[in-house]
Design an enzyme around this catalytic site. Structure first.
Site, PDB file in Angstrom:
ATOM      1  N   LYS A  79    -101.702   2.564 -49.513  1.00 41.25           N
ATOM      2  CA  LYS A  79    -101.700   1.738 -50.721  1.00 41.25           C
ATOM      3  C   LYS A  79    -102.049   2.578 -51.921  1.00 41.25           C
ATOM      4  O   LYS A  79    -102.993   3.372 -51.875  1.00 41.25           O
ATOM      5  CB  LYS A  79    -102.752   0.627 -50.531  1.00 41.25           C
ATOM      6  CG  LYS A  79    -103.046  -0.227 -51.719  1.00 41.25           C
ATOM      7  CD  LYS A  79    -102.438  -1.601 -51.550  1.00 41.25           C
ATOM      8  CE  LYS A  79    -102.412  -2.413 -52.822  1.00 41.25           C
ATOM      9  NZ  LYS A  79    -101.416  -1.950 -53.800  1.00 41.25           N
ATOM     10  N   LYS A 103    -111.096   5.879 -51.909  1.00 44.19           N
ATOM     11  CA  LYS A 103    -111.475   4.614 -52.561  1.00 44.19           C
ATOM     12  C   LYS A 103    -111.458   3.466 -51.562  1.00 44.19           C
ATOM     13  O   LYS A 103    -112.380   2.661 -51.510  1.00 44.19           O
ATOM     14  CB  LYS A 103    -110.502   4.278 -53.705  1.00 44.19           C
ATOM     15  CG  LYS A 103    -110.680   5.139 -54.933  1.00 44.19           C
ATOM     16  CD  LYS A 103    -109.807   4.644 -56.087  1.00 44.19           C
ATOM     17  CE  LYS A 103    -109.754   5.672 -57.193  1.00 44.19           C
ATOM     18  NZ  LYS A 103    -109.086   5.213 -58.400  1.00 44.19           N
ATOM     19  N   LYS A 115     -99.713   7.139 -52.956  1.00 43.91           N
ATOM     20  CA  LYS A 115     -99.517   7.290 -54.409  1.00 43.91           C
ATOM     21  C   LYS A 115     -98.070   7.658 -54.666  1.00 43.91           C
ATOM     22  O   LYS A 115     -97.435   8.317 -53.830  1.00 43.91           O
ATOM     23  CB  LYS A 115    -100.413   8.403 -54.957  1.00 43.91           C
ATOM     24  CG  LYS A 115    -100.653   8.304 -56.444  1.00 43.91           C
ATOM     25  CD  LYS A 115    -101.660   7.209 -56.726  1.00 43.91           C
ATOM     26  CE  LYS A 115    -101.981   6.990 -58.164  1.00 43.91           C
ATOM     27  NZ  LYS A 115    -103.116   6.080 -58.312  1.00 43.91           N
ATOM     28  N   THR A 199    -110.165  -2.844 -62.908  1.00 42.84           N
ATOM     29  CA  THR A 199    -110.764  -1.509 -62.935  1.00 42.84           C
ATOM     30  C   THR A 199    -111.978  -1.508 -63.857  1.00 42.84           C
ATOM     31  O   THR A 199    -113.066  -1.055 -63.487  1.00 42.84           O
ATOM     32  CB  THR A 199    -109.740  -0.461 -63.399  1.00 42.84           C
ATOM     33  OG1 THR A 199    -108.645  -0.498 -62.494  1.00 42.84           O
ATOM     34  CG2 THR A 199    -110.328   0.929 -63.421  1.00 42.84           C
ATOM     35  N   ASN A 230    -105.935   0.812 -71.120  1.00 44.00           N
ATOM     36  CA  ASN A 230    -106.212  -0.338 -70.261  1.00 44.00           C
ATOM     37  C   ASN A 230    -107.662  -0.318 -69.771  1.00 44.00           C
ATOM     38  O   ASN A 230    -108.399  -1.298 -69.927  1.00 44.00           O
ATOM     39  CB  ASN A 230    -105.227  -0.302 -69.081  1.00 44.00           C
ATOM     40  CG  ASN A 230    -105.411  -1.502 -68.181  1.00 44.00           C
ATOM     41  OD1 ASN A 230    -106.332  -1.547 -67.380  1.00 44.00           O
ATOM     42  ND2 ASN A 230    -104.555  -2.480 -68.332  1.00 44.00           N
ATOM     43  N   SER A 357    -106.290  -5.477 -55.981  1.00 47.60           N
ATOM     44  CA  SER A 357    -104.948  -5.356 -55.395  1.00 47.60           C
ATOM     45  C   SER A 357    -104.975  -5.853 -53.951  1.00 47.60           C
ATOM     46  O   SER A 357    -104.060  -6.536 -53.489  1.00 47.60           O
ATOM     47  CB  SER A 357    -104.488  -3.897 -55.393  1.00 47.60           C
ATOM     48  OG  SER A 357    -103.770  -3.616 -56.572  1.00 47.60           O
TER      49      SER A 357
HETATM   50  P1  NAD Z   1    -103.899   4.251 -70.703  1.00 50.76           P
HETATM   51  O1  NAD Z   1    -102.691   5.075 -70.762  1.00 50.76           O
HETATM   52  O2  NAD Z   1    -103.808   2.772 -70.857  1.00 50.76           O
HETATM   53  O3  NAD Z   1    -104.953   4.760 -71.816  1.00 50.76           O
HETATM   54  C1  NAD Z   1    -105.357   6.091 -71.940  1.00 50.76           C
HETATM   55  C2  NAD Z   1    -106.256   6.232 -73.167  1.00 50.76           C
HETATM   56  O4  NAD Z   1    -106.739   7.578 -73.206  1.00 50.76           O
HETATM   57  C3  NAD Z   1    -105.535   5.980 -74.486  1.00 50.76           C
HETATM   58  O5  NAD Z   1    -106.425   5.406 -75.408  1.00 50.76           O
HETATM   59  C4  NAD Z   1    -105.173   7.415 -74.937  1.00 50.76           C
HETATM   60  O6  NAD Z   1    -105.023   7.521 -76.343  1.00 50.76           O
HETATM   61  C5  NAD Z   1    -106.399   8.158 -74.472  1.00 50.76           C
HETATM   62  N1  NAD Z   1    -106.155   9.589 -74.317  1.00 50.76           N
HETATM   63  C6  NAD Z   1    -105.036  10.208 -73.845  1.00 50.76           C
HETATM   64  N2  NAD Z   1    -105.191  11.540 -73.869  1.00 50.76           N
HETATM   65  C7  NAD Z   1    -106.444  11.764 -74.347  1.00 50.76           C
HETATM   66  C8  NAD Z   1    -107.200  12.923 -74.598  1.00 50.76           C
HETATM   67  N3  NAD Z   1    -106.699  14.149 -74.367  1.00 50.76           N
HETATM   68  N4  NAD Z   1    -108.445  12.773 -75.095  1.00 50.76           N
HETATM   69  C9  NAD Z   1    -108.958  11.546 -75.327  1.00 50.76           C
HETATM   70  N5  NAD Z   1    -108.301  10.412 -75.120  1.00 50.76           N
HETATM   71  C10 NAD Z   1    -107.056  10.525 -74.637  1.00 50.76           C
HETATM   72  O7  NAD Z   1    -104.615   4.634 -69.317  1.00 50.76           O
HETATM   73  P2  NAD Z   1    -105.635   3.760 -68.445  1.00 50.76           P
HETATM   74  O8  NAD Z   1    -104.891   2.881 -67.536  1.00 50.76           O
HETATM   75  O9  NAD Z   1    -106.687   3.187 -69.339  1.00 50.76           O
HETATM   76  O10 NAD Z   1    -106.285   4.908 -67.549  1.00 50.76           O
HETATM   77  C11 NAD Z   1    -107.257   5.809 -68.056  1.00 50.76           C
HETATM   78  C12 NAD Z   1    -107.852   6.589 -66.912  1.00 50.76           C
HETATM   79  O11 NAD Z   1    -108.399   5.683 -65.964  1.00 50.76           O
HETATM   80  C13 NAD Z   1    -106.861   7.455 -66.144  1.00 50.76           C
HETATM   81  O12 NAD Z   1    -107.512   8.597 -65.666  1.00 50.76           O
HETATM   82  C14 NAD Z   1    -106.474   6.568 -64.990  1.00 50.76           C
HETATM   83  O13 NAD Z   1    -105.982   7.319 -63.893  1.00 50.76           O
HETATM   84  C15 NAD Z   1    -107.818   5.919 -64.694  1.00 50.76           C
HETATM   85  N6  NAD Z   1    -107.671   4.688 -63.928  1.00 50.76           N
HETATM   86  C16 NAD Z   1    -107.082   3.592 -64.502  1.00 50.76           C
HETATM   87  C17 NAD Z   1    -106.926   2.453 -63.739  1.00 50.76           C
HETATM   88  C18 NAD Z   1    -106.320   1.203 -64.339  1.00 50.76           C
HETATM   89  O14 NAD Z   1    -106.296   0.186 -63.632  1.00 50.76           O
HETATM   90  N7  NAD Z   1    -105.845   1.215 -65.563  1.00 50.76           N
HETATM   91  C19 NAD Z   1    -107.351   2.433 -62.408  1.00 50.76           C
HETATM   92  C20 NAD Z   1    -107.981   3.551 -61.862  1.00 50.76           C
HETATM   93  C21 NAD Z   1    -108.128   4.685 -62.647  1.00 50.76           C
END
Ligand code: NAD
Length: 423
Positions: A79, A103, A115, A199, A230, A357
């Site tokens: 998953k 996880k 993945k 998350t 997000n 999920s």
């Molecule tokens: P997203 O694309 O919605 O948002 C990313 C944010 O980070 C944006 O505000 C962007 O401007 C900012 N950003 C991008 N590059 C940057 C940099 N170099 N310096 C500072 N800020 C920067 O992504 P998300 O879904 O919020 O995910 C963010 C992190 O959380 C990722 O590492 C992702 O793998 C992890 N994550 C997210 C989820 C989820 O459900 N959304 C789940 C597990 C892990």
């Protein structure tokens, strides 16, 4: 030559697959497993590369490359999310599939890790092109994925609409309505309440538990959130609503700082769909400056390798909770831990998404749907138990929370593989 070597060694240190393998090895050694266990766990048991032809809006066909990694299915189906991004690599997808096994093990779900990713830039594609790409990916993988084999979900730059197209394509191939094939769907197609913010909710619960251990009250605590997408934006909102003072947030373009606390509702209102808001302000600071501000709680929720051996000595937070995947290098983990900073690792802190999920998949399988309160209550129960399990392991063994989380996470899959007679 020297410079080249040192660049190589820096790249190696920040290589996400190598650093994941390093901690897995240490965790398996500490658990007393033989080297065969590491040989099995160090890479996905299956990695599939697909080529997806898509007729673009200009009439030409473009062929995209996609991957699906299935790390280990000793416990149950694999998953994990599918990301659409220009920088997707086979190595990254491999490492992320291992993290999904960890996880699932930490929060005790009947899954192994998976993945997927497609090398593309969805920001430059039309809705119609994205639909064709999503459907093409499912067609290419239909024999090896499915509700009892491998269950995809959203990830970077994929969302509930893309999950809906993928579910529809799979249902057509399967000649059966198959909502349990994928999670993160719109509610009307069998999605779960609470999935979108899961998350950030999981990170919030980890912050509450970590704060209790450090005798910090979340109400009134100073919080910094790196990233306003997000994960980061929901988290900033949850913290703000709990009475914490969010003193800084950032995006890819810069950071905003107000020691009296930022107006999070206003910033949420103004941010664009890619999580950018700082471009609307003149008085910004850099992301690096923000990370080093004095605060109680720091949450990296953006990208990898933000806290490194170069800035770890300057981090002033009491608690660092990793919402992003891989924001802290292994060297920086050591430095923070030696300095007495409580680091809650990504594989634990960001496991709320896969937990909900799982709830979605269970609801799909039973055809009976839960209210939001029921989802929230179950999520809290799982995360509080998992946090405390990892924390106790780290205290009892006198090791950092990352190694403790890896030990808890890798143990179940290894044990299941042993019972199956694989090792
Ligand atoms: P997203 O694309 O919605 O948002 C990313 C944010 O980070 C944006 O505000 C962007 O401007 C900012 N950003 C991008 N590059 C940057 C940099 N170099 N310096 C500072 N800020 C920067 O992504 P998300 O879904 O919020 O995910 C963010 C992190 O959380 C990722 O590492 C992702 O793998 C992890 N994550 C997210 C989820 C989820 O459900 N959304 C789940 C597990 C892990």
């Amino acid at each position: 030559m020297v410079a080249e070597n040192s660049a190589d060694s820096k790249n190696e240190k920040n290589d996400i697959l190598l650093s994941t393998q390093e901690v897995i090895k240490e965790a398996l050694d500490k658990l007393g497993y033989p080297n065969e266990a590491f040989e099995l766990m160090k890479e996905p048991m299956r990695m599939i590369t697909v080529r997806i032809p898509v007729r673009m809006d200009d009439g030409k066909t473009k062929v995209f490359t996609g991957y699906r990694a299935q790390h280990n299915d000793a416990i149950g189906p694999t998953k994990g999310g599918v990301r659409f991004h220009p920088n997707v690599t086979e190595k990254e997808v491999s490492a992320l599939s291992i993290w999904m096994t960890l996880k699932s093990g930490i929060v005790d779900l009947p899954y192994g890790g998976g993945k997927g990713g497609i090398i593309c830039d969805p920001r430059e594609m039309s809705f119609r092109e994205l639909e064709a790409l999503s459907r093409g990916y499912v067609r290419a993988l239909s024999q090896v994925v499915g509700p009892t084999k491998d269950i995809p979900a959203p990830d970077v730059f994929t969302n509930s609409q893309i999950m809906a197209w993928m579910m529809d394509e799979y249902s057509r191939i399967d000649e059966f309505n198959s909502p349990g094939f994928i999670t993160g769907k719109p509610i009307v197609l069998g999605g779960s309440h609470g999935r979108e913010s899961a998350t950030a909710k999981g990170v919030t619960i980890c912050i509450e538990e970590a704060a209790k251990k450090r005798g910090i009250s979340v109400k009134g605590a100073r919080v910094i959130v790196q990233g306003f997408g997000n994960a980061g934006s929901f988290l900033a909102k949850f913290m703000h609503d709990m009475g914490a003072k969010v003193i800084a947030i950032s995006d890819a373009e810069g950071a905003l700082h107000d020691p009296d606390g930022l107006d999070i509702d206003y910033l949420l209102d103004r941010r664009d769909s890619f999580g950018t808001v700082t471009n609307l302000f003149d008085d910004t600071i850099t992301n690096q400056e923000m990370l080093e501000l004095d605060t109680d709680i720091l949450v990296p929720a953006a990208v990898q390798n933000q806290i490194t051996e170069e800035n770890a000595h300057n981090i002033k937070a009491d608690i660092v909770v990793e919402a992003a995947n891989g924001p802290t290098t292994l060297e920086a983990t050591k430095i923070l831990t030696e300095r007495g900073i409580l680091l809650v690792p990504d594989v634990l802190a960001s496991s709320g998404g896969v937990t909900v999920s799982y709830f979605e998949w269970v609801q799909n399988n039973q055809g009976y749907y839960w209210k939001d309160e029921e989802v929230q209550e179950k999520l809290r129960e799982v995360l509080v138990r998992s946090f405390n399990n990892v924390y106790t392991t780290s205290q009892n063994r006198q090791i950092d929370m990352r190694l403790a989380a890896y030990m808890v996470g890798v143990r179940r899959a290894t044990e299941a593989a042993r019972y199956r007679g694989w090792i």
